[in-house]
Design an enzyme around this catalytic site. Structure first.
Site, PDB file in Angstrom:
ATOM      1  N   ASN A  62     -31.912  15.776  66.466  1.00 20.49           N
ATOM      2  CA  ASN A  62     -32.190  16.049  65.223  1.00 20.49           C
ATOM      3  C   ASN A  62     -31.241  15.086  64.331  1.00 20.49           C
ATOM      4  O   ASN A  62     -30.584  14.289  65.022  1.00 20.49           O
ATOM      5  CB  ASN A  62     -32.103  17.463  64.609  1.00 20.49           C
ATOM      6  CG  ASN A  62     -30.556  17.910  64.806  1.00 20.49           C
ATOM      7  OD1 ASN A  62     -29.557  17.172  64.918  1.00 20.49           O
ATOM      8  ND2 ASN A  62     -30.423  19.203  64.578  1.00 20.49           N
ATOM      9  N   GLU A  63     -31.436  14.935  62.814  1.00 20.34           N
ATOM     10  CA  GLU A  63     -30.928  13.885  62.121  1.00 20.34           C
ATOM     11  C   GLU A  63     -29.523  14.128  61.837  1.00 20.34           C
ATOM     12  O   GLU A  63     -28.681  13.311  61.443  1.00 20.34           O
ATOM     13  CB  GLU A  63     -31.501  13.809  60.928  1.00 20.34           C
ATOM     14  CG  GLU A  63     -32.135  14.975  59.990  1.00 20.34           C
ATOM     15  CD  GLU A  63     -33.455  15.611  60.414  1.00 20.34           C
ATOM     16  OE1 GLU A  63     -33.993  15.822  59.604  1.00 20.34           O
ATOM     17  OE2 GLU A  63     -33.639  15.734  61.808  1.00 20.34           O
ATOM     18  N   GLN A  64     -29.124  15.549  62.230  1.00 20.84           N
ATOM     19  CA  GLN A  64     -27.368  15.667  62.100  1.00 20.84           C
ATOM     20  C   GLN A  64     -26.806  14.979  63.119  1.00 20.84           C
ATOM     21  O   GLN A  64     -25.533  15.204  63.290  1.00 20.84           O
ATOM     22  CB  GLN A  64     -27.321  17.354  62.124  1.00 20.84           C
ATOM     23  CG  GLN A  64     -27.540  17.926  60.754  1.00 20.84           C
ATOM     24  CD  GLN A  64     -29.077  17.947  60.312  1.00 20.84           C
ATOM     25  OE1 GLN A  64     -29.732  17.875  61.321  1.00 20.84           O
ATOM     26  NE2 GLN A  64     -29.463  18.591  59.173  1.00 20.84           N
ATOM     27  N   GLY A  65     -27.456  14.451  64.192  1.00 21.97           N
ATOM     28  CA  GLY A  65     -26.632  13.856  65.211  1.00 21.97           C
ATOM     29  C   GLY A  65     -26.519  14.387  66.595  1.00 21.97           C
ATOM     30  O   GLY A  65     -25.829  13.699  67.693  1.00 21.97           O
TER      31      GLY A  65
END
Length: 780
Positions: free
Chosen positions: A571-574
């Site tokens: 996901n885009e949070q890493g």
């Protein structure tokens, strides 16, 4: 002996009765602790370790250029002073000492004070004898001898410059009484002193110096507003803890309260806040203090608030606390959905509102840190953030151009301009005395170091909220995510939660992996049908992204079906690997293989690293353009949607066919619509373009639209219906609820019947039978 940072930034030690530092064995680890504590720069001087063996000399014969320092070992009892000693070390000058000295005090409780005038700094040619004034009192419950060795001073560099620096400050040692058991609190206070004066000598009554242990704890827990037994305690302790921490510990960081942090923000400041979604890495206690100050004082106001992704619980926490009229002038973020009270401010033009792609804001912090001219990228071309459309504006008052169209080597690019930063509010788990911050309990990393670097580059103030403090040199260096050289202030909140909904989950922190059967399962509903059908697009070895909304359920389906280990979910949070979470804690993950800083995750995404992206949709037009950002008066924002959808090789958009009251029923593997949703999603024209289908087709990217009753694909000719659910009539249940006529494939397939049955689908067998994704030449 135990060491912790106290409110006065000294050290807190427990001494047994009759304990003396000089009596410690050379191998005693406590000696090293005390020695390390004492060896800190003070006004250009170095303080040697407490209790170090020094050559004792005759005080009367120590002059004439002889090197001399003082170690004070008072016996505190009923008779006051017991002894004075002078030890051989560096030379000092008494004339300068009169100007620059630092009288030290050993203070008893309100019952009486033992005062020691002990000059710590300045060049002298003879030893200055320490003396105690007044009758002695026992300290706390300790009886008998307490030996406190106050260190001498050695000159570290040129004595003249050192004296000039030292002239501007003096030190106050407090041994605070009335502590439980045998505890003694050591604190150091520093004041500015005009040249040629000894401001401390003008401090009058001894009672002013009293501050007992109970009040120290009250101040630590509730700040200077606490009800105190000793009213002067905040003046003599809290007001000076910043300089104390900096000079005594040799640190550049200052430990302050959340209310003090709020006071550092001025009218019109540009403030950037870390975190994500439902409380992940959000410095909530500082935000609370900022709101409290505004409600009480009307300041700070007219702020520019910047946050990479939505921050809040969608009720009242997070940046929703900036909702008060006049508090904000501008908002720059990727999403407002988590702070619903800010939406009407943008809608009614009471603030300047911009929503830019999450990845853009994330990477922009890194560009700003390097003093580069902004972020140059193709992300956002032909969407509403393109300056030829709206430039990311969500209010009419937002008139500044934050995005610029550029032509480089004949190709179109967008330049996102650097943003000013006056103050940044970050969060970690543990900070040491130098401000080095680790994030071992946090659910993600975000953009912490890039944000701190960007703020430091602009001369702004970096404030970090943590849960606890550690002694310098005790944090694993590789665990430090924000180096102390970037940090100005630390705020300690011992009640800091991992997220708004979760106090602490070790799986979120990567401390352990939980059995897959413990991962939350989706209830059998239309949303699970959509997630199942989307999961059928999975290829073995594929690197995937799961966006917000209904697509987050794909991780639960993959776990339930036993295919989670066959793919790499991100996901885009890493997060890389594992299972991204759904619900109030969405944004983090469990059982992940790695977590990296968000800007690097978006580098991977923008570089085409995603094989498949699973995203949600809210509105789709005949061309296949998607809007998830704004619907009339409702402003949601885009999050990482544009970065992901514009660069993944394949996008699977997921959502129910209609919204608002949709009710369905499953009967023998067939779908029946009981009540249609009030809001159509397939409409003639979308309000804001977040995904441009024609641009995607031109670049060779494909897209699929999955609902509970039908599946469409995007093509150069627009949307085409390719599948329908068993039991569904194309005209009655599909076309009749669209604002346009889609193209219909010659042979519309029937969606897999297993989707509509509650038992497992055995997707694992389907997935492993497909060809594995190859991403490099060596895998071919």
């Amino acid at each position: 002996m135990t060491l912790q940072c106290g409110i006065a930034a000294g050290f807190h030690a427990k001494f047994p009765q009759g304990f003396g530092l000089a009596a410690l064995d050379q191998q005693d680890p406590r000696r090293d602790l005390v020695k390390a504590t004492a060896e800190r720069p003070l006004g250009g001087l170095t303080l040697p370790g407490l209790g170090l063996p020094l050559q004792e000399v005759d005080a009367d014969n120590a002059g004439g250029g002889r090197e001399c320092s003082i170690q004070l070992c008072p016996q505190i009892g009923r008779q006051g002073v017991r002894r004075e000693r002078c030890f051989k070390t560096d030379g000092l000058d008494e004339a300068s000492l009169a100007e620059t000295g630092a009288p030290g005090h050993i203070a008893d409780s309100a019952r009486g004070i033992e005062e020691v005038r002990h000059h710590l700094a300045g060049p002298v040619r003879r030893c200055i004898q320490p003396r105690l004034i007044g009758g002695g009192r026992q300290i706390g419950r300790t009886r008998g001898l307490i030996e406190v060795e106050v260190f001498g001073v050695t000159v570290e560099r040129d004595i003249t410059s050192a004296a000039q620096e030292t002239r501007k400050s003096h030190a106050l040692w407090n041994v605070l009484a009335d502590m439980p058991g045998d505890e003694i609190f050591f604190g150091l206070r520093l004041d500015a002193v005009p040249d040629g004066q000894n401001a401390f000598a003008e401090k009058s009554h001894r009672d002013d110096l009293v501050c007992n242990a109970r009040d120290m704890r009250r101040i630590t827990e509730t700040g200077t507003d606490a009800q105190l037994d000793t009213p002067n305690c905040p003046t003599y302790v809290t007001g000076y803890k910043n300089d104390v921490n900096q000079l005594f510990w040799g640190a550049t960081v200052k430990i302050i309260s959340a209310s003090d942090a709020a006071k550092l923000i001025r009218r019109g400041d540009s403030v950037m806040i870390s975190g994500s979604g439902g409380g992940h890495c959000i410095p909530e206690s500082i935000i609370v203090a900022i709101e409290k100050r505004f409600l009480e004082e009307g300041q700070p106001r007219d702020l520019c608030l910047i946050h990479v992704v939505g921050l809040g619980d969608r009720v009242a926490q997070g940046v929703d606390r900036f909702r008060h009229e006049g508090m904000l002038k501008r908002s720059v973020t990727s999403a407002l959905i988590d702070s619903p009270s800010l939406i009407p401010l943008a809608r009614d033009n009471k603030i300047e509102s911009y929503t830019l792609p999450q990845g853009v804001l994330s990477q922009l912090t890194r560009e700003m840190a390097g003093r580069r001219p902004g972020l140059i990228t193709k992300v956002g071309l032909h969407t509403f953030v393109d300056p030829r459309q709206r430039g990311g504006r969500q209010s009419e008052t937002a008139r500044d151009d934050l995005v610029q169209l550029m032509i480089i080597d004949g190709e179109e690019w967008l330049r996102y301009k650097p943003l000013p930063l006056n103050v940044v509010l970050l969060r970690g788990t543990t900070a040491d005395e130098d401000g080095n911050v680790t994030m071992e309990d946090e659910a993600l990393f975000g953009e912490m170091i890039s944000t701190a670097q960007a703020c430091r580059q602009q001369g702004g103030t970096v404030i970090v909220q943590v849960k606890r403090l550690a002694r310098r040199g005790t944090l694993p260096p590789k665990s430090v995510k924000i180096p102390g050289i970037l940090v100005d202030h630390i705020v300690v909140d011992p009640d800091q939660r991992q997220t708004y909904a979760t106090d602490y989950n070790p799986a979120y922190a990567g401390e352990l992996r939980i059995p897959l059967e413990h991962l939350k399962k989706l209830p059998f509903s239309e949303r699970k049908i959509v997630a199942r059908r989307a999961a059928m697009e999975i290829l073995p070895g594929a690197v995937c992204n799961l966006g917000a909304g209904i697509s987050t359920g794909i991780s639960a389906v993959a776990s339930e079906e036993g295919i989670l280990d066959d793919i790499v979910l991100t996901n885009e949070q890493g997060f890389i690997g594992g299972a991204p979470l759904t619900g109030p804690d969405s944004g983090t993950a469990q059982n992940y293989d790695a977590v990296i800083d968000a800007p690097y995750q978006f580098d991977f995404y923008d570089g085409g690293g995603l094989d498949i992206a699973f995203l949600s949709f809210a509105e789709v037009d005949p061309a296949g353009n998607v809007n998830i950002s704004r619907f009339g008066d409702k402003i949601v924002g885009v999050g990482g949607f544009i970065n992901i959808s514009q660069n993944a090789r394949k996008v699977v958009f997921s959502g129910t066919f209609t919204a608002g009251g949709l009710e369905v029923r499953f009967e023998d593997g067939k779908l029946r619509i009981v009540r249609e949703g009030r809001h159509r999603k397939f409409i003639k024209s979308v309000e804001q373009i977040c995904y441009n289908a024609a641009f995607a087709v031109k670049e060779g990217r494909t897209a699929l639209f999955v609902t509970e009753r039908a599946v469409f694909q995007a093509s150069g000719d627009g949307l085409q219906l390719i599948e329908i659910a068993p039991g569904i009539d194309v005209e009655r249940d599909v076309v009749a609820h669209m604002d346009f006529q889609p193209a219909i494939a010659e042979n519309v397939a029937i969606m897999d019947e297993r989707l509509f049955l509650p038992q497992l689908m055995d997707l694992a067998a389907d997935v492993v039978s497909r060809e594995r994704v190859k991403r490099s030449r060596s895998q071919a």
